[in-house]
Enzyme design. Structure first.
Site, PDB file in Angstrom:
ATOM      1  N   TYR A   7      86.789  71.830 -49.235  1.00 47.01           N
ATOM      2  CA  TYR A   7      87.070  71.289 -47.907  1.00 47.01           C
ATOM      3  C   TYR A   7      85.940  71.629 -46.945  1.00 47.01           C
ATOM      4  CZ  TYR A   7      91.988  70.791 -49.371  1.00 47.01           C
ATOM      5  OH  TYR A   7      93.145  70.439 -50.001  1.00 47.01           O
TER       6      TYR A   7
ATOM      7  N   HIS B 172      99.394  69.840 -40.546  1.00 51.52           N
ATOM      8  CA  HIS B 172      98.438  70.298 -41.562  1.00 51.52           C
ATOM      9  C   HIS B 172      98.870  71.608 -42.232  1.00 51.52           C
ATOM     10  CE1 HIS B 172      95.053  67.607 -39.990  1.00 51.52           C
ATOM     11  NE2 HIS B 172      95.143  67.350 -41.261  1.00 51.52           N
TER      12      HIS B 172
ATOM     13  N   ARG C 130      85.587  60.047 -42.129  1.00 52.61           N
ATOM     14  CA  ARG C 130      85.409  61.013 -43.206  1.00 52.61           C
ATOM     15  C   ARG C 130      86.116  60.477 -44.435  1.00 52.61           C
ATOM     16  NH1 ARG C 130      90.079  64.539 -43.963  1.00 52.61           N
ATOM     17  NH2 ARG C 130      88.764  66.036 -45.030  1.00 52.61           N
TER      18      ARG C 130
ATOM     19  N   ASN D 298      88.580  61.497 -47.839  1.00 49.68           N
ATOM     20  CA  ASN D 298      89.427  62.484 -48.495  1.00 49.68           C
ATOM     21  C   ASN D 298      89.813  61.874 -49.849  1.00 49.68           C
ATOM     22  OD1 ASN D 298      90.897  64.936 -48.620  1.00 49.68           O
ATOM     23  ND2 ASN D 298      92.779  63.764 -48.258  1.00 49.68           N
TER      24      ASN D 298
ATOM     25  N   GLU E  20      90.504  58.093 -49.782  1.00 51.95           N
ATOM     26  CA  GLU E  20      90.892  57.616 -48.457  1.00 51.95           C
ATOM     27  C   GLU E  20      89.679  57.578 -47.539  1.00 51.95           C
ATOM     28  OE1 GLU E  20      95.376  59.593 -48.411  1.00 51.95           O
ATOM     29  OE2 GLU E  20      93.747  60.507 -47.254  1.00 51.95           O
TER      30      GLU E  20
ATOM     31  N   LYS F  41      96.939  69.025 -54.692  1.00 47.19           N
ATOM     32  CA  LYS F  41      96.725  67.602 -54.937  1.00 47.19           C
ATOM     33  C   LYS F  41      97.593  67.082 -56.076  1.00 47.19           C
ATOM     34  CE  LYS F  41      91.984  67.654 -53.112  1.00 47.19           C
ATOM     35  NZ  LYS F  41      91.943  66.604 -52.075  1.00 47.19           N
TER      36      LYS F  41
END
Ligand code: HEM
Lengths: 354, 320
Positions: A37, A193, A223, A225, A265, A317
């Protein structure tokens, strides 16, 4: 029309498929051979011609089928689209942003005519031709946010900005990676989050929020993901986990190449002018392992990333159980050769199969 | 580049409103439409004032839906560093200028059942746009506006004519002031309070509301600090390897920019936090003027907001 739209499904018989064109422009998310990350944000000001970054709201061959899938999800569960009363103006902002962007970026498919507040919107692929009064909800079949996001690929979260924070006060969420709008509605940036591992301790969310609070009109950001999905399923929601969670166990060494999808994404951030809200479109792109392996650089790199990914991330994930099987498959495409920096396939040296 | 996106404009109207306040209107040079904005937004106006480029924030006060022109109102500050004097004395209709895209640090909370606005003097400007926005959505609002005298109360006549029931005027010259305690006490649940005016007024109104138990989320205020003139000083910019002298009438940020160093900024009024800069070494006294840094950060001598704050001493080394 320049785009040939696929007739395909994201459920049941899963006929979803990427053409050579779609695969060439797939946003492979790893710019190096490892992943962690980070506050990976950049300006969203176009990109290479034909790439998914080029337009403000990318339209591709999956458009019509994705919109059909969204309508199905909403029919079964209307709470996938919610807007708190303070967000109506932001909904109009979003409608305006998308209509203006799409009609400028794809004039052959979308047309917007404006005379004062009398607007006419023509969406040729979806065969829509509606006239309405801007800022008058009674003249549209749905609220403004729902109306336009039923015609735009990707999920949309609309955030109110107040008290130095962002609040998830509206959204259209039907293609999400295992989170729920109905659960998160009304939460702030840190609250929704909370389930993410490691990133809080790394200070990522504090810095990311600071960045987002300062996203300015006319200067959108973006961004990437990513996660993993078994079968080309758009709606991996907690509400339907009982339907798709079990599918993870149907993966075998024989079918993993076609059943296992990398889910990427493209997340963008736009300041909305009239409401000062922020919109967060989350556009999902899927590619099967088989398809990804046609690009040698991606094959080598994906193997190394998945192999070295910290356990917490693989668990979060949702693919920790299938990781050994993935690695068996992926290792066959990693000859140990070095890879070049950046996300693009090495076009010059490694021509793509069409 | 730092700051937000830019728009090239020309001055289309200059309208003196009273002895101190002048309204400026702008048109786009490229003939395109201006972006819409939300009530409470400001724009940064770039002025070529002799050798210096000044960038001052002013609230947009035109109708947010009007995309054909933007308007601001500027109060002449005879003791200031010159930005407002430049606007009043040098600017002509037809002059080219550069405005930033709108940025809003004082936006309406659209959850509010009622918007209670307290304006002092030139602090009326953001409310002009907010009122136009609320009128369009049938919002519930009330304005309490205090000014020195009827002749120095910009826009009071217009407001009273258009909204006789929502607007309440208070003039120092008539010894009338806002009875805030009673006013706050009588508000329906879900009311939000907005204050824009001089620092003393903001502190007073926020203090009263807090004492009466108003939740902080329901209290909104905006005070643009115009950077104050001060004693000249020197600063070493370590990353750019430059020694810079900051003059009496320029801010630290302006001096950094004059030397060609690209420094981040947004509001240029000590509120947004964008220009926060790390202090590597210092020997002297910081003159912190911003609303951004926490008190302990100010005491730590490790951060400075160059848009409004200054320094008085022997050595200042910044990571810039
Ligand atoms: C306002 C915009 C944003 C929204 C609405 C949003 C929303 C979400 C949601 C709903 C989740 C899933 C949490 C769960 O497990 O329930 C998530 C995950 C995450 N978000 Fe955000 N987010 C936003 C911006 C950002 C930004 C700017 C960053 C920058 C670093 C970020 C980093 C992450 C990360 C690292 C994860 C975990 C993803 C994964 O491992 O698959 N988010 N976000």
């Amino acid at each position: 029309m320049t785009i040939q739209f696929n007739d395909e499904t994201f459920r049941g018989d899963y006929t979803f498929k990427n053409s050579g064109w779609a695969l060439k422009r797939f946003p492979f998310p790893f710019h190096e051979d490892s992943y962690m990350y980070s506050v990976n944000m950049e300006q969203h000001k176009g990109g290479p011609a034909g790439s998914i970054y080029e337009k403000r709201f990318d339209v591709d061959e999956h458009y019509l089928s994705e919109m059909r899938d969204r309508a199905e999800v909403l029919k079964e569960d209307p709470l996938r689209c919610q807007s708190l009363p303070n967000m109506t103006l932001a909904g109009w902002d979003l409608l305006e942003l998308i209509m203006v962007s799409k009609s400028e970026d794809y004039p052959d498919m979308f047309e917007l005519q404006r005379k004062g507040d009398k607007w006419r919107w023509i969406n040729k692929p979806m065969e829509i031709d509606d006239s309405f009064t801007f800022l008058d909800e009674a003249t549209l079949p749905y609220g403004p946010m729902e109306y336009i996001t039923r015609q735009t690929q990707g999920d949309f979260v609309v955030l109110d900005q107040r008290d130095e924070n962002l609040w998830m006060d509206a959204g259209m969420v039907t293609t999400q990676a295992d989170w729920s709008l109905d659960f998160d509605i009304g939460m702030n940036f840190f609250e929704w989050h909370a389930p993410v591992p490691k990133a809080h301790e790394m200070g990522i969310f504090v810095r990311a929020l600071k960045f987002l609070l300062n996203v300015q009109q006319g200067a959108p950001a973006r961004r990437l993901n990513w996660t993993m999905t078994v079968n080309p399923l758009l709606d991996t929601s907690p509400e339907n986990y009982h339907k798709w969670g079990t599918q993870k166990r149907t993966v075998t060494a024989d079918n993993i190449g076609e059943k296992q999808f990398l889910r990427v994404e493209l997340q963008t951030f736009f300041r909305l002018p009239r409401s000062n809200a922020l919109v967060f479109p989350i556009r999902c792109y899927l590619a099967s392992f088989n398809d990804l392996m046609t690009v040698p650089k991606w094959g080598r790199r994906l193997h190394r990333v998945i192999r070295d990914l910290p356990e917490e991330l693989a668990t979060y994930k949702g693919f920790i159980d299938n990781r050994p099987m993935m690695l068996d498959y992926l290792s066959k495409f990693d000859d140990g050769k070095p890879t070049s920096n950046g996300i693009w396939p090495d076009r010059e040296t490694e021509p793509l199969r069409d | 580049m730092s700051g937000s996106e830019k728009i090239n404009v020309e001055v289309s109207k200059i309208i003196p409103l009273n002895n101190l306040v002048t309204r400026f209107e702008f048109k786009r040079i490229d003939g395109e439409l201006f972006p819409t904005f939300s009530g409470g937004a400001h724009t940064i106006v770039e002025m070529k004032d002799g050798g210096i480029i000044r960038r001052n924030p002013y609230s947009l006060m035109s109708d947010p839906m009007d995309q054909h022109s933007y308007a601001i109102s500027v109060r002449r500050d005879d003791e200031g560093r010159g930005g407002s004097l430049f606007m009043h004395n040098s600017l002509q209709v037809g002059d080219d200028m550069v405005l930033s895209y709108p940025v809003n640090l004082f936006s309406l909370d659209l959850r509010a059942k009622k918007h209670l606005m307290i304006a002092g003097g030139i602090g009326i400007t953001p409310f002009m746009a907010q009122i136009k926005q609320l009128d369009r959505s049938q919002g519930n609002w009330e304005l309490h506006y205090s000014a020195r005298s009827p002749s120095l109360s910009a826009y009071a006549d217009e407001l009273l004519t258009m909204h006789p029931n929502n607007v309440h005027m208070y003039y120092d010259s008539e010894n009338k002031s806002i009875d805030l305690e009673n006013l706050l006490d009588g508000q329906p649940l879900g009311t939000h309070l907005y204050i824009c005016g001089p620092k003393g007024m903001i502190d007073w109104a926020v203090g009263q509301a807090v004492n009466l138990g108003w939740p902080s989320e329901a209290i909104h205020y905006e005070e643009f600090l115009a950077p104050k003139p001060g004693k000249p000083f020197q600063v070493m910019l370590l990353a750019s390897d430059k020694l810079v002298s900051v003059g009496e009438n320029e801010s630290l940020l302006e001096a950094i920019e004059r030397e060609g160093v690209d420094a981040p900024y947004l509001c240029r009024g000590g509120a947004c936090g964008q220009c926060e800069t790390t202090v590597i070494e210092s020997d002297g006294e910081f003159i912190h003027m911003d609303h951004w840094l926490e008190d302990e950060e100010k005491l730590s001598r490790k951060k400075i907001m160059p848009c409004v704050s200054r320094f008085d001493g022997k050595t200042l080394v910044l990571d810039r």
